[in-house]
Design a protein around this motif. Structure first.
Motif, short mmCIF file in Angstrom:
data_model
loop_
_atom_site.label_atom_id
_atom_site.label_comp_id
_atom_site.label_asym_id
_atom_site.label_seq_id
_atom_site.Cartn_x
_atom_site.Cartn_y
_atom_site.Cartn_z
N THR A 4 0.83 -1.20 0.00
CA THR A 4 0.00 0.00 0.00
C THR A 4 0.86 1.26 0.00
O THR A 4 2.05 1.21 0.36
CB THR A 4 -0.92 0.04 1.24
OG1 THR A 4 -0.10 0.21 2.41
CG2 THR A 4 -1.77 -1.21 1.35
N ALA A 5 0.24 2.37 -0.37
CA ALA A 5 0.94 3.66 -0.35
C ALA A 5 1.41 3.97 1.07
O ALA A 5 2.52 4.49 1.26
CB ALA A 5 0.02 4.76 -0.88
N ASP A 27 -3.23 0.66 -6.96
CA ASP A 27 -3.43 -0.66 -7.57
C ASP A 27 -2.55 -1.74 -6.93
O ASP A 27 -2.57 -2.88 -7.34
CB ASP A 27 -3.20 -0.61 -9.07
CG ASP A 27 -1.74 -0.42 -9.47
OD1 ASP A 27 -0.89 -0.22 -8.58
OD2 ASP A 27 -1.45 -0.48 -10.68
N GLY A 28 -1.77 -1.36 -5.93
CA GLY A 28 -0.95 -2.34 -5.23
C GLY A 28 0.40 -2.61 -5.86
O GLY A 28 1.21 -3.32 -5.28
N GLN A 29 0.67 -2.06 -7.04
CA GLN A 29 1.93 -2.32 -7.71
C GLN A 29 2.60 -1.08 -8.30
O GLN A 29 3.81 -1.03 -8.39
CB GLN A 29 1.75 -3.33 -8.84
CG GLN A 29 1.39 -4.71 -8.34
CD GLN A 29 1.34 -5.72 -9.47
OE1 GLN A 29 1.30 -5.37 -10.64
NE2 GLN A 29 1.37 -6.98 -9.13
N HIS A 30 1.81 -0.12 -8.75
CA HIS A 30 2.36 1.07 -9.42
C HIS A 30 2.07 2.31 -8.59
O HIS A 30 0.91 2.59 -8.28
CB HIS A 30 1.72 1.23 -10.80
CG HIS A 30 1.93 0.03 -11.67
ND1 HIS A 30 1.07 -1.05 -11.65
CD2 HIS A 30 2.89 -0.27 -12.56
CE1 HIS A 30 1.50 -1.96 -12.50
NE2 HIS A 30 2.61 -1.52 -13.07
N PHE A 31 3.13 3.05 -8.26
CA PHE A 31 2.99 4.20 -7.39
C PHE A 31 3.85 5.36 -7.90
O PHE A 31 4.80 5.15 -8.65
CB PHE A 31 3.44 3.85 -5.96
CG PHE A 31 2.57 2.82 -5.31
CD1 PHE A 31 1.47 3.19 -4.57
CD2 PHE A 31 2.86 1.47 -5.44
CE1 PHE A 31 0.67 2.23 -3.96
CE2 PHE A 31 2.07 0.50 -4.85
CZ PHE A 31 0.97 0.89 -4.11
N GLY A 65 9.48 -8.93 -6.26
CA GLY A 65 9.26 -7.71 -5.49
C GLY A 65 7.79 -7.37 -5.36
O GLY A 65 7.01 -7.58 -6.28
N GLU A 66 7.41 -6.83 -4.21
CA GLU A 66 6.02 -6.44 -3.97
C GLU A 66 5.65 -5.18 -4.75
O GLU A 66 4.48 -4.97 -5.04
CB GLU A 66 5.80 -6.17 -2.48
CG GLU A 66 5.96 -7.39 -1.61
CD GLU A 66 5.85 -7.05 -0.14
OE1 GLU A 66 4.83 -6.45 0.25
OE2 GLU A 66 6.79 -7.35 0.60
#
Length: 78
Positions: A4-5, A27-31, A65-66
């Motif tokens: 999460t962020a 989205d849990g993967q792209h930040f 990787g998460e």
């Protein structure tokens, strides 16, 4: 496993406790993250970003990787 962020912010905050940190993405993967910290003074942009990536403690390492992608902006307070 998704991240999460808030978790990303917490990992960065551990290494940069006085920083102004903004993390966006859900989205849990792209930040996307912006980290503004005085400790960056005298560092070039690559050095600043490497320091932040190091604070993520392997969360972006390889296919396991998460965290898949992090658009990172770093700077010294203005």
């Amino acid at each position: 496993m998704a991240i999460t962020a808030a978790e990303i912010e917490s990992l960065i905050r551990d290494s940069f406790p006085e920083a102004r940190i903004t993390v966006q993405g859900d989205d849990g993967q792209h930040f996307a993250a912006e980290v503004v910290d005085e400790s960056f003074r005298g560092m070039n942009r690559v050095q600043q970003q490497r320091a932040v990536y190091a604070s993520l403690k392997g969360k972006m390492d390889g296919s396991a990787g998460e965290l898949h992608a992090l658009a990172l902006t770093t700077r010294v307070p203005g």
